[in-house]
Design a protein around this motif. Structure first.
Motif, PDB file in Angstrom:
ATOM      1  N   ASP A   9      -6.110   3.445   6.902  1.00 27.14           N
ATOM      2  CA  ASP A   9      -4.711   3.519   6.469  1.00 27.14           C
ATOM      3  C   ASP A   9      -4.079   4.821   6.937  1.00 27.14           C
ATOM      4  O   ASP A   9      -2.895   4.860   7.301  1.00 27.14           O
ATOM      5  CB  ASP A   9      -4.623   3.469   4.935  1.00 27.14           C
ATOM      6  CG  ASP A   9      -4.983   2.112   4.363  1.00 27.14           C
ATOM      7  OD1 ASP A   9      -4.995   1.125   5.120  1.00 27.14           O
ATOM      8  OD2 ASP A   9      -5.262   2.048   3.156  1.00 27.14           O
ATOM      9  N   LEU A  10      -4.876   5.876   6.917  1.00 32.72           N
ATOM     10  CA  LEU A  10      -4.363   7.224   7.099  1.00 32.72           C
ATOM     11  C   LEU A  10      -5.423   8.047   7.812  1.00 32.72           C
ATOM     12  O   LEU A  10      -6.606   7.949   7.482  1.00 32.72           O
ATOM     13  CB  LEU A  10      -4.055   7.813   5.710  1.00 32.72           C
ATOM     14  CG  LEU A  10      -3.734   9.281   5.537  1.00 32.72           C
ATOM     15  CD1 LEU A  10      -2.486   9.662   6.314  1.00 32.72           C
ATOM     16  CD2 LEU A  10      -3.557   9.587   4.047  1.00 32.72           C
ATOM     17  N   SER A  70       0.829  -1.195   0.000  1.00 31.70           N
ATOM     18  CA  SER A  70       0.000   0.000   0.000  1.00 31.70           C
ATOM     19  C   SER A  70       0.869   1.253   0.000  1.00 31.70           C
ATOM     20  O   SER A  70       1.780   1.372   0.828  1.00 31.70           O
ATOM     21  CB  SER A  70      -0.899   0.019   1.234  1.00 31.70           C
ATOM     22  OG  SER A  70      -1.495   1.296   1.383  1.00 31.70           O
ATOM     23  N   THR A  83       0.409   2.944   3.596  1.00 24.02           N
ATOM     24  CA  THR A  83       0.919   2.364   4.845  1.00 24.02           C
ATOM     25  C   THR A  83       2.279   1.702   4.703  1.00 24.02           C
ATOM     26  O   THR A  83       2.918   1.422   5.720  1.00 24.02           O
ATOM     27  CB  THR A  83      -0.055   1.305   5.390  1.00 24.02           C
ATOM     28  OG1 THR A  83      -0.086   0.186   4.481  1.00 24.02           O
ATOM     29  CG2 THR A  83      -1.456   1.863   5.571  1.00 24.02           C
ATOM     30  N   SER A 135      -6.897  -0.306   2.220  1.00 25.90           N
ATOM     31  CA  SER A 135      -6.388  -1.666   2.432  1.00 25.90           C
ATOM     32  C   SER A 135      -7.400  -2.560   3.123  1.00 25.90           C
ATOM     33  O   SER A 135      -7.530  -3.737   2.790  1.00 25.90           O
ATOM     34  CB  SER A 135      -5.106  -1.619   3.272  1.00 25.90           C
ATOM     35  OG  SER A 135      -4.122  -0.840   2.664  1.00 25.90           O
ATOM     36  N   ALA A 153      -0.503   4.520  16.068  1.00 23.28           N
ATOM     37  CA  ALA A 153       0.058   4.990  14.811  1.00 23.28           C
ATOM     38  C   ALA A 153       1.520   4.590  14.704  1.00 23.28           C
ATOM     39  O   ALA A 153       2.282   4.741  15.658  1.00 23.28           O
ATOM     40  CB  ALA A 153      -0.065   6.505  14.731  1.00 23.28           C
ATOM     41  N   PRO A 176       6.416   1.649   8.398  1.00 23.03           N
ATOM     42  CA  PRO A 176       5.219   0.998   7.847  1.00 23.03           C
ATOM     43  C   PRO A 176       4.121   0.851   8.894  1.00 23.03           C
ATOM     44  O   PRO A 176       4.382   0.474  10.042  1.00 23.03           O
ATOM     45  CB  PRO A 176       5.745  -0.366   7.387  1.00 23.03           C
ATOM     46  CG  PRO A 176       7.202  -0.141   7.143  1.00 23.03           C
ATOM     47  CD  PRO A 176       7.626   0.836   8.193  1.00 23.03           C
ATOM     48  N   GLY A 177       2.901   1.160   8.492  1.00 22.51           N
ATOM     49  CA  GLY A 177       1.756   1.061   9.380  1.00 22.51           C
ATOM     50  C   GLY A 177       0.861   2.273   9.234  1.00 22.51           C
ATOM     51  O   GLY A 177       1.019   3.090   8.322  1.00 22.51           O
ATOM     52  N   GLN A 178      -0.112   2.393  10.142  1.00 11.37           N
ATOM     53  CA  GLN A 178      -1.048   3.510  10.079  1.00 11.37           C
ATOM     54  C   GLN A 178      -0.316   4.835  10.261  1.00 11.37           C
ATOM     55  O   GLN A 178       0.552   4.975  11.128  1.00 11.37           O
ATOM     56  CB  GLN A 178      -2.122   3.367  11.157  1.00 11.37           C
ATOM     57  CG  GLN A 178      -3.248   4.399  11.040  1.00 11.37           C
ATOM     58  CD  GLN A 178      -4.286   4.267  12.141  1.00 11.37           C
ATOM     59  OE1 GLN A 178      -4.021   4.619  13.281  1.00 11.37           O
ATOM     60  NE2 GLN A 178      -5.469   3.745  11.781  1.00 11.37           N
ATOM     61  N   VAL A 179      -0.682   5.835   9.446  1.00  6.60           N
ATOM     62  CA  VAL A 179      -0.086   7.168   9.489  1.00  6.60           C
ATOM     63  C   VAL A 179      -1.135   8.174   9.972  1.00  6.60           C
ATOM     64  O   VAL A 179      -2.267   8.172   9.486  1.00  6.60           O
ATOM     65  CB  VAL A 179       0.441   7.588   8.102  1.00  6.60           C
ATOM     66  CG1 VAL A 179       0.979   9.013   8.129  1.00  6.60           C
ATOM     67  CG2 VAL A 179       1.523   6.614   7.613  1.00  6.60           C
TER      68      VAL A 179
END
Length: 323
Positions: A81-82, A48, A51, A101, A242, A312-315
């Motif tokens: 995701d964001l 993604s 993310t 995602s 986050a 990497p991951g939720q922003v």
């Protein structure tokens, strides 16, 4: 839906429903997914762009979420995701949660859109915007924007009221139904984020608080989760963690519009350039942000001009006029 803009007509909705019924595999989002079910079409790289995690690409769904204390705890926010934080009237904030995602069963509580949302969402390719309504004079601008608009008025089956909560904090979105009603929505694309190893510098930090006139957000580093736990006004809103937090310093000015009380709505300017602080891996990094126009994504660089990678991951992107 007429083209990529504005409200859909009943025939378009019926056509979308028919396609869901007759297509063997179904269109994305036609069937109600289970909690956090991945979307069906792989990205070209299998990762993604929102993310940095392995994911399947889907259309972009943006949901305007209430964030006054009676609206908490939120539902479905951990699956975004964001998440953008935006200032609204009386120094309060609202959230713009962006999904591609994964989809939860429900998202909310859903509230009204603002003029700033149009510019913010132009970086996505014809996303779906789910919201509860807008000031009447703002309606024509929303309908003219490259957005697929989903409201309780034009897509009632995509919303549900929670009888355990009082209005206006009780409206929730059924995201799969919202996407089924907008089959032409654009899929996720590069919006400027880069993921990878952190810069070698940075200052260790355990927590960082961002204050708005009537709301505060605290992000606390939790080594066991390798994430920043999110609290709002001193209270945790469930398992919000986050991987990267962007504290982006922007211009917040009065807009042309006001709410029903007569209070002028702030306009958050998300184009141009400025400074930011990036929280990742227990450190804070000084950064510059740049978004040359509304159609472009936002890039983040170190003071020397090198790309500043996110974890990497939720922003979370906190759009603040403060310093």
């Amino acid at each position: 839906m007429t083209g990529a803009r504005g409200h859909r007509n009943p025939g378009a909705v019926a056509t979308a429903a028919l396609l869901c019924a007759v297509t063997a595999a179904g269109l994305y989002g036609c069937a109600e997914p289970g909690p956090s079910q991945p979307r069906p079409t792989p990205t070209s790289a299998g990762v993604s762009p929102l993310t940095g995690l392995p994911a399947r690409a889907g259309p972009v769904l943006a949901v305007k979420i209430d964030n006054v204390p009676p609206a908490r705890p939120h539902t479905g926010l951990a699956d975004a995701d964001l998440v953008y934080v935006e200032q609204v009237e009386s120094g309060q904030t609202r959230l713009m949660a962006v999904y591609s995602s994964r989809l939860p069963d429900r998202i909310g509580p859903v509230r009204s859109a603002r003029e700033s949302d149009i510019e913010l969402l132009r970086q996505f390719d014809r996303p779906v915007l789910a919201y509860s309504g807008a000031q009447s004079a703002l309606g024509p601008l929303l309908r003219a924007a490259p957005l697929h608009l989903v409201t309780e008025g034009n897509t009632p089956g995509a919303f549900v009221r929670d009888t355990d909560r009082s209005a206006p904090h009780n409206l929730y979105l059924r995201p799969a139904r919202a996407l089924a009603a907008a089959p032409e929505a654009g899929h996720v694309k590069d919006v400027g984020f880069r993921f990878g190893p952190a810069p070698a510098d940075g200052t260790p930090v355990n927590s960082r608080t961002v204050r708005f006139p009537a709301t505060r957000y605290t992000f606390t580093w939790t080594p066991a989760d390798r994430a920043w736990r999110v609290t709002m006004d001193g209270r945790s809103d469930g398992p919000l963690k986050a991987a990267t937090v962007v504290v982006q310093h922007v211009t917040v000015r009065p807009s042309r519009f006001h709410d029903f009380t007569g209070a002028v709505s702030p306009y958050t300017v998300t184009t141009g350039s400025g400074t930011a602080r990036i929280l990742r891996d227990g450190r804070v990094h000084e950064a510059r942000w740049n978004r040359p126009d509304a159609q472009s994504g936002t890039t983040y660089t170190t003071p020397s001009g090198a790309p500043l990678n996110f974890a990497p991951g939720q922003v979370w992107v906190v759009l603040t006029g403060g310093r």
